[in-house]
Design a protein around this motif. Structure first.
Motif, mmCIF file in Angstrom:
data_model
loop_
_atom_site.group_PDB
_atom_site.id
_atom_site.type_symbol
_atom_site.label_atom_id
_atom_site.label_comp_id
_atom_site.label_asym_id
_atom_site.label_seq_id
_atom_site.Cartn_x
_atom_site.Cartn_y
_atom_site.Cartn_z
ATOM 1 N N TRP A 310 0.834 -1.351 0.129
ATOM 2 C CA TRP A 310 -0.030 0.134 -0.078
ATOM 3 C C TRP A 310 0.834 1.164 0.038
ATOM 4 C CZ3 TRP A 310 -0.025 3.804 4.038
ATOM 5 C CH2 TRP A 310 -0.838 4.664 4.005
ATOM 6 N N ASP A 311 0.672 2.094 -0.980
ATOM 7 C CA ASP A 311 1.259 3.243 -1.026
ATOM 8 C C ASP A 311 0.742 4.580 -1.358
ATOM 9 O OD1 ASP A 311 3.348 5.107 -1.584
ATOM 10 O OD2 ASP A 311 4.153 4.345 -3.411
ATOM 11 N N ASP A 312 0.570 5.455 -0.184
ATOM 12 C CA ASP A 312 -0.076 6.663 -0.302
ATOM 13 C C ASP A 312 0.764 7.856 -0.903
ATOM 14 O OD1 ASP A 312 -1.654 8.823 -0.085
ATOM 15 O OD2 ASP A 312 -2.044 8.577 2.025
ATOM 16 N N ASN A 313 0.681 8.079 -1.942
ATOM 17 C CA ASN A 313 1.534 8.962 -2.788
ATOM 18 C C ASN A 313 1.415 10.545 -1.980
ATOM 19 O OD1 ASN A 313 2.620 7.253 -4.519
ATOM 20 N ND2 ASN A 313 0.915 7.616 -5.884
ATOM 21 N N ASP A 314 0.480 10.949 -1.305
ATOM 22 C CA ASP A 314 0.092 12.134 -0.965
ATOM 23 C C ASP A 314 0.761 12.367 0.511
ATOM 24 O OD1 ASP A 314 -1.371 12.926 -3.035
ATOM 25 O OD2 ASP A 314 -3.625 12.135 -2.033
ATOM 26 N N TRP A 317 3.771 7.758 3.069
ATOM 27 C CA TRP A 317 3.721 6.421 3.774
ATOM 28 C C TRP A 317 3.473 5.113 2.786
ATOM 29 C CZ3 TRP A 317 5.728 5.945 8.549
ATOM 30 C CH2 TRP A 317 5.649 7.095 9.202
ATOM 31 N N SER A 318 4.069 3.958 3.095
ATOM 32 C CA SER A 318 3.923 2.723 2.560
ATOM 33 C C SER A 318 4.019 1.419 3.328
ATOM 34 C CB SER A 318 4.894 2.691 1.350
ATOM 35 O OG SER A 318 6.235 2.440 1.620
ATOM 36 N N ILE A 319 3.351 0.623 3.232
ATOM 37 C CA ILE A 319 3.302 -0.507 4.061
ATOM 38 C C ILE A 319 3.669 -1.833 3.020
ATOM 39 C CG2 ILE A 319 2.400 -2.228 5.816
ATOM 40 C CD1 ILE A 319 0.890 0.156 6.590
ATOM 41 N N SER A 320 4.502 -2.656 3.085
ATOM 42 C CA SER A 320 4.933 -3.753 2.360
ATOM 43 C C SER A 320 4.744 -5.186 3.030
ATOM 44 C CB SER A 320 6.357 -3.651 1.556
ATOM 45 O OG SER A 320 6.226 -2.443 0.691
ATOM 46 N N ALA A 321 4.202 -6.060 2.508
ATOM 47 C CA ALA A 321 4.210 -7.530 3.018
ATOM 48 C C ALA A 321 4.503 -8.512 1.915
ATOM 49 C CB ALA A 321 3.013 -7.697 3.865
ATOM 50 N N SER A 322 5.229 -9.319 2.162
ATOM 51 C CA SER A 322 5.573 -10.525 1.240
ATOM 52 C C SER A 322 5.866 -11.725 1.762
ATOM 53 C CB SER A 322 6.751 -10.013 0.144
ATOM 54 O OG SER A 322 7.939 -10.050 0.812
ATOM 55 N N GLY A 355 9.382 -14.374 5.033
ATOM 56 C CA GLY A 355 8.100 -13.551 5.301
ATOM 57 C C GLY A 355 8.819 -11.894 5.618
ATOM 58 N N THR A 356 8.291 -11.010 5.046
ATOM 59 C CA THR A 356 8.816 -9.616 5.057
ATOM 60 C C THR A 356 7.529 -8.798 5.415
ATOM 61 O OG1 THR A 356 10.816 -10.261 3.892
ATOM 62 C CG2 THR A 356 10.377 -7.990 4.377
ATOM 63 N N VAL A 357 7.828 -7.766 6.272
ATOM 64 C CA VAL A 357 6.824 -6.764 6.546
ATOM 65 C C VAL A 357 7.759 -5.312 6.679
ATOM 66 C CG1 VAL A 357 5.133 -5.567 7.914
ATOM 67 C CG2 VAL A 357 5.008 -7.877 7.481
ATOM 68 N N GLN A 358 7.454 -4.389 5.559
ATOM 69 C CA GLN A 358 8.120 -2.945 5.800
ATOM 70 C C GLN A 358 7.089 -1.977 5.772
ATOM 71 O OE1 GLN A 358 11.754 -1.685 3.198
ATOM 72 N NE2 GLN A 358 9.959 -0.694 2.135
ATOM 73 N N VAL A 359 7.546 -0.971 6.950
ATOM 74 C CA VAL A 359 6.986 0.271 6.748
ATOM 75 C C VAL A 359 7.851 1.430 6.490
ATOM 76 C CG1 VAL A 359 5.596 1.797 8.551
ATOM 77 C CG2 VAL A 359 5.222 -0.498 8.640
ATOM 78 N N ALA A 360 7.442 2.126 5.453
ATOM 79 C CA ALA A 360 8.441 3.281 5.206
ATOM 80 C C ALA A 360 7.763 4.551 4.760
ATOM 81 C CB ALA A 360 9.151 2.818 3.850
ATOM 82 N N TYR A 361 8.741 5.621 5.028
ATOM 83 C CA TYR A 361 8.153 6.941 4.579
ATOM 84 C C TYR A 361 9.178 7.663 3.808
ATOM 85 C CZ TYR A 361 6.898 11.945 5.016
ATOM 86 O OH TYR A 361 6.557 13.258 4.835
ATOM 87 N N ALA A 362 8.857 8.142 2.622
ATOM 88 C CA ALA A 362 9.835 8.686 1.711
ATOM 89 C C ALA A 362 9.277 9.820 0.969
ATOM 90 C CB ALA A 362 10.012 7.317 0.499
#
Length: 557
Positions: A310-314, A317-322, A355-362
């Motif tokens: 999930w990536d909120d361009n505005d 923030w983004s959250i990735s799971a794989s 398994g990976t979960v990442q929370v990022a702000y860019a």
């Protein structure tokens, strides 16, 4: 005849064909002549006192005035739109407009004559482009796929130093120089076939080939236990024994406006992250520095799997799971007769699950990310030699690993003496390290970190200077299984620390060709296993180091 000419001629022609509104005696020829010759020309319909927007012919009259400039008024400032028009007056109006049309046509003709040569050149170019487009369309292998390639040539060599010895009391430096002392010339080839069916999706097929197995930095063994330094593995070095293989195969597509799905039979962990948490480039030298300082959390496991982000361009923030199974293509997850796990399947005991979960702000110039990873290292999900000391790799390959990574990066607004900065730290906890009868390790903790600096447009516009320092994964704490062997003493001291450095400068020769000379240094690449002699883990202060250099030429097409 053009439309506006027809509009002008029609009413005048009707007037000419109609019966005379007045006889010759009633017509003031001199007045008509004066009107056509000296009446006041107007440039805007607002100059007429008796013309209003509600008049039915308002727009037509406005166009004649402002577009063609062929309407005049009476000296009184009136148009007298309701006054009957004589055939002579109609002829005068028609003549004025046709004169204007003739003027415009003459101007256009002069312009065409003046730029005749330039127009001919442009026409020739357009014809040439049409021919080339037609040829490309006729010869292209796909209307949906484009090829993006990269080839790297690497010339390099290593040198070694220190007084550490192996279990046969032979000096490590001499041994390493004997089995990895030559200057080598190797290549790495990557071909990405990127296909899009909707313009928003991506099917990537990557072909790869290389011959780095026995190069100056290759992590290989001669069959007698002698091997080179694993931590000198390069980012660009692949080995397929000159055979082109399918290196990646995955499909990515949007789910709505904020979600993206990725799945593939050969997909890597980083292909399913919304943000890669580093500004330090893949042009780096030592492979360790491409893992954002946390090779445990970002272990880049390759296999069959899927992920969503999930990536909120505005907001940024983004959250990735794989999830990736390193053994997804193997169908037998059961033990063989010897009790060894063969491995296979998805989400099985032998799946090599990751398994990976990442929370990022860019944002545009900076960002930060935190990641958690679970890796079942049975049959292939652990670290490899390029990311840690021999002890760290051995421990992590024996059990399930929980890893966390924290990374951040920042880039200056303008290039100059201040570089972009990327940094990261990783922590790994290994537990349930296998059967006590088969392993000496019960659990362990390891760490890693790095700082990377990059100067854009260094000395010359387009060139890049880079440097990095860090500690590849090293064991900080270890618990041994209880046993009769005295070497399994839980109080044994762990001294696995080591440092890695690299420095490189990329010359951008052309838009598609770059040359990058580089040097690197590993202060203690064998970690606690530096001394294989008297003390089992080399805690007697002996040293072993690795210094290397290379020149990498990269072609992008």
């Amino acid at each position: 005849m053009k439309l506006f000419q027809q509009l002008l001629v029609a009413p005048a022609a009707l007037g000419l064909m109609a019966p005379m509104a007045a006889n010759a005696a009633d017509l003031d020829i001199k007045g008509v002549s004066d009107y056509s010759a000296s009446s006041e020309q107007v440039t805007s319909i607002s100059q007429f006192q008796d013309v209003y927007p509600t008049d039915w012919a308002y727009q037509a009259l406005s166009n004649l005035i402002e577009r063609y400039g062929c309407v005049a008024g009476y000296p009184s400032g009136s148009y007298l739109g309701n006054r009957a028009m004589t055939r002579f007056e109609a002829a005068a109006l028609l003549n004025a407009c046709l004169d204007r049309i003739t003027e415009v046509t003459d101007e256009l003709r002069r312009l065409l004559n003046e730029f005749e040569q330039e127009l001919a050149i442009l026409k020739g170019r357009v014809d040439g482009l049409e021919a080339r487009v037609g040829e490309l369309e006729a010869t292209q292998f796909s209307t949906t796929t484009k090829l993006v390639g990269q080839t790297s040539f690497v010339i390099g060599a290593n040198t070694f130093g220190g007084d550490a010895v192996n279990s046969l009391d032979r000096e490590r430096a001499d041994e390493a120089a004997e089995y990895s002392g030559a200057t080598t010339f190797s290549y790495d080839l990557r071909l990405n076939l990127d296909t899009s069916f909707t313009g928003k999706d991506l099917l990537r097929t990557r072909l790869r080939a290389g011959n780095f197995a026995n190069s100056f930095n290759g992590n290989w063994s001669n069959g007698m236990g002698h091997s080179t330094v694993g931590l000198s593995s390069l980012e660009v070095a692949s080995n397929t024994v000159d055979v082109v293989t399918i290196d990646r195969l995955w499909y990515q597509f949007p789910l709505g406006e904020e979600f993206t799905m990725t799945a593939g039979a050969k997909v890597r962990q980083d292909n399913m992250l919304a943000v890669w948490p580093s500004n330090y480039p893949a042009e780096t030298v030592i492979d360790f520095f491409t893992y954002a300082g946390a090779p445990g959390a970002y272990n880049l496991t390759l296999g069959g799997g899927a992920g969503i982000w999930w990536d909120d361009n505005d907001s940024g923030w983004s959250i990735s799971a794989s999830y990736v199974s390193g053994n997804a293509n193997l169908g037998n997850p059961n033990n063989d007769r010897s009790g060894r796990l063969q491995g296979g399947g998805i989400a099985t005991e032998g799946a090599a699950s990751n398994g990976t979960v990442q929370v990022a702000y860019a944002e545009d110039r900076w960002g930060a990310a935190a990641a958690y990873n679970y890796a079942s290292s049975d049959n292939g999900a652990g670290l490899y030699a390029g990311n840690g000391t021999p002890l760290a790799n051995a421990v992590q390959a024996m059990g399930a690993t929980n890893s966390v990574g924290v990374s951040a990066w920042w880039a200056p607004e303008e290039t100059g003496w201040f570089p972009s900065i990327s940094a990261g730290w990783g922590l790994n906890s290994v537990s349930e390290a296998g059967d006590e009868e088969n392993t000496i390790y019960e659990s362990a903790t390891s760490q890693s970190w790095y700082v990377g600096l990059q100067w854009e447009d260094a000395f010359v516009e387009g060139n890049v200077l880079g440097a990095a320092v860090g500690q590849p994964t090293f064991v900080t704490d270890i618990d041994y299984n209880d046993g009769d062997d005295a070497t399994n003493d839980p109080d044994d001291r762990v001294a696995d620390g080591n440092y890695a450095f690299e420095l490189w400068y990329k010359f951008q020769v052309t838009d598609n060709i770059s040359v990058t000379p580089a040097i690197f240094y590993l202060s203690r690449p064998y970690g606690e296993n530096t001394d294989g002699g008297g003390d089992r883990f080399g805690n007697d202060g002996d040293t072993f180091n690795n210094f290397g250099g290379l020149v990498r030429t990269t072609f992008k097409f």
